[in-house]
Design a protein around this motif. Structure first.
Motif, PDB file in Angstrom:
ATOM      1  N   THR A  87     -91.847 -58.005-106.965  1.00  0.00           N
ATOM      2  CA  THR A  87     -91.369 -58.456-108.272  1.00  0.00           C
ATOM      3  C   THR A  87     -92.432 -58.265-109.345  1.00  0.00           C
ATOM      4  O   THR A  87     -92.127 -57.830-110.460  1.00  0.00           O
ATOM      5  CB  THR A  87     -90.961 -59.934-108.205  1.00  0.00           C
ATOM      6  OG1 THR A  87     -90.026 -60.097-107.142  1.00  0.00           O
ATOM      7  CG2 THR A  87     -90.339 -60.390-109.496  1.00  0.00           C
ATOM      8  N   VAL A  88     -93.661 -58.562-109.007  1.00  0.00           N
ATOM      9  CA  VAL A  88     -94.753 -58.403-109.972  1.00  0.00           C
ATOM     10  C   VAL A  88     -94.932 -56.937-110.335  1.00  0.00           C
ATOM     11  O   VAL A  88     -95.066 -56.585-111.512  1.00  0.00           O
ATOM     12  CB  VAL A  88     -96.058 -58.996-109.400  1.00  0.00           C
ATOM     13  CG1 VAL A  88     -97.229 -58.652-110.288  1.00  0.00           C
ATOM     14  CG2 VAL A  88     -95.931 -60.491-109.229  1.00  0.00           C
ATOM     15  N   MET A  89     -94.918 -56.058-109.354  1.00  0.00           N
ATOM     16  CA  MET A  89     -95.092 -54.627-109.624  1.00  0.00           C
ATOM     17  C   MET A  89     -93.923 -54.068-110.427  1.00  0.00           C
ATOM     18  O   MET A  89     -94.116 -53.239-111.320  1.00  0.00           O
ATOM     19  CB  MET A  89     -95.252 -53.857-108.307  1.00  0.00           C
ATOM     20  CG  MET A  89     -96.542 -54.150-107.602  1.00  0.00           C
ATOM     21  SD  MET A  89     -97.983 -53.843-108.623  1.00  0.00           S
ATOM     22  CE  MET A  89     -97.914 -52.085-108.790  1.00  0.00           C
ATOM     23  N   ARG A  90     -92.712 -54.520-110.143  1.00  0.00           N
ATOM     24  CA  ARG A  90     -91.544 -54.062-110.886  1.00  0.00           C
ATOM     25  C   ARG A  90     -91.635 -54.508-112.339  1.00  0.00           C
ATOM     26  O   ARG A  90     -91.351 -53.738-113.259  1.00  0.00           O
ATOM     27  CB  ARG A  90     -90.275 -54.603-110.220  1.00  0.00           C
ATOM     28  CG  ARG A  90     -89.018 -54.083-110.837  1.00  0.00           C
ATOM     29  CD  ARG A  90     -87.800 -54.537-110.083  1.00  0.00           C
ATOM     30  NE  ARG A  90     -87.807 -55.996-109.938  1.00  0.00           N
ATOM     31  CZ  ARG A  90     -87.280 -56.645-108.924  1.00  0.00           C
ATOM     32  NH1 ARG A  90     -86.715 -55.985-107.936  1.00  0.00           N
ATOM     33  NH2 ARG A  90     -87.294 -57.953-108.886  1.00  0.00           N
ATOM     34  N   THR A  91     -92.067 -55.741-112.568  1.00  0.00           N
ATOM     35  CA  THR A  91     -92.213 -56.260-113.924  1.00  0.00           C
ATOM     36  C   THR A  91     -93.312 -55.521-114.686  1.00  0.00           C
ATOM     37  O   THR A  91     -93.133 -55.134-115.841  1.00  0.00           O
ATOM     38  CB  THR A  91     -92.509 -57.762-113.890  1.00  0.00           C
ATOM     39  OG1 THR A  91     -91.465 -58.418-113.184  1.00  0.00           O
ATOM     40  CG2 THR A  91     -92.597 -58.332-115.283  1.00  0.00           C
ATOM     41  N   LEU A  92     -94.435 -55.305-114.046  1.00  0.00           N
ATOM     42  CA  LEU A  92     -95.533 -54.603-114.706  1.00  0.00           C
ATOM     43  C   LEU A  92     -95.174 -53.156-115.025  1.00  0.00           C
ATOM     44  O   LEU A  92     -95.558 -52.626-116.074  1.00  0.00           O
ATOM     45  CB  LEU A  92     -96.788 -54.658-113.842  1.00  0.00           C
ATOM     46  CG  LEU A  92     -97.465 -56.016-113.750  1.00  0.00           C
ATOM     47  CD1 LEU A  92     -98.618 -55.957-112.777  1.00  0.00           C
ATOM     48  CD2 LEU A  92     -97.936 -56.471-115.118  1.00  0.00           C
ATOM     49  N   THR A  93     -94.430 -52.502-114.151  1.00  0.00           N
ATOM     50  CA  THR A  93     -93.981 -51.141-114.419  1.00  0.00           C
ATOM     51  C   THR A  93     -93.029 -51.113-115.604  1.00  0.00           C
ATOM     52  O   THR A  93     -93.120 -50.229-116.464  1.00  0.00           O
ATOM     53  CB  THR A  93     -93.295 -50.560-113.168  1.00  0.00           C
ATOM     54  OG1 THR A  93     -94.209 -50.595-112.086  1.00  0.00           O
ATOM     55  CG2 THR A  93     -92.842 -49.142-113.412  1.00  0.00           C
ATOM     56  N   SER A  94     -92.135 -52.068-115.675  1.00  0.00           N
ATOM     57  CA  SER A  94     -91.195 -52.131-116.801  1.00  0.00           C
ATOM     58  C   SER A  94     -91.931 -52.363-118.113  1.00  0.00           C
ATOM     59  O   SER A  94     -91.633 -51.722-119.131  1.00  0.00           O
ATOM     60  CB  SER A  94     -90.179 -53.251-116.578  1.00  0.00           C
ATOM     61  OG  SER A  94     -89.454 -53.034-115.408  1.00  0.00           O
ATOM     62  N   VAL A  95     -92.902 -53.256-118.107  1.00  0.00           N
ATOM     63  CA  VAL A  95     -93.670 -53.527-119.322  1.00  0.00           C
ATOM     64  C   VAL A  95     -94.480 -52.302-119.730  1.00  0.00           C
ATOM     65  O   VAL A  95     -94.568 -51.975-120.913  1.00  0.00           O
ATOM     66  CB  VAL A  95     -94.578 -54.756-119.119  1.00  0.00           C
ATOM     67  CG1 VAL A  95     -95.561 -54.916-120.256  1.00  0.00           C
ATOM     68  CG2 VAL A  95     -93.728 -56.004-118.984  1.00  0.00           C
ATOM     69  N   SER A  96     -95.043 -51.588-118.778  1.00  0.00           N
ATOM     70  CA  SER A  96     -95.821 -50.403-119.129  1.00  0.00           C
ATOM     71  C   SER A  96     -94.928 -49.298-119.696  1.00  0.00           C
ATOM     72  O   SER A  96     -95.345 -48.564-120.596  1.00  0.00           O
ATOM     73  CB  SER A  96     -96.592 -49.890-117.920  1.00  0.00           C
ATOM     74  OG  SER A  96     -95.716 -49.369-116.953  1.00  0.00           O
ATOM     75  N   ILE A  97     -93.705 -49.183-119.210  1.00  0.00           N
ATOM     76  CA  ILE A  97     -92.770 -48.207-119.782  1.00  0.00           C
ATOM     77  C   ILE A  97     -92.396 -48.594-121.200  1.00  0.00           C
ATOM     78  O   ILE A  97     -92.321 -47.743-122.090  1.00  0.00           O
ATOM     79  CB  ILE A  97     -91.520 -48.073-118.890  1.00  0.00           C
ATOM     80  CG1 ILE A  97     -91.890 -47.381-117.582  1.00  0.00           C
ATOM     81  CG2 ILE A  97     -90.414 -47.309-119.600  1.00  0.00           C
ATOM     82  CD1 ILE A  97     -90.793 -47.380-116.555  1.00  0.00           C
TER      83      ILE A  97
END
Length: 64
Positions: free
Chosen positions: A3-13
């Motif tokens: 969940t953390v990695m998915r959230t961080l990837t979304s924010v970076s996009i």
């Protein structure tokens, strides 16, 4: 962790979109907005709009 990695990837996009727009408008090429007074405002509004649309898409898909 997933969940953390998915959230961080979304924010970076979402943060990549304004960077891409600013870099495209900042190139030393003729794009038609060098002589206008609203070129900077247009680039800023476009950056915010693309970021908001990306946020809404990620929010709808429950990635953020």
């Amino acid at each position: 962790m997933n969940t953390v990695m998915r959230t961080l990837t979304s924010v970076s996009i979402m943060m990549m979109c304004p960077t891409l727009i600013a870099s495209l408008f900042g190139m030393n090429l003729v794009n038609g907005m060098e002589t206008t007074t609203w070129g900077f405002v247009f680039a800023m509004v476009l950056s915010v709009a693309v970021s908001v649309v990306a946020w809404l898409i990620f929010r709808h898909k429950r990635l953020v």
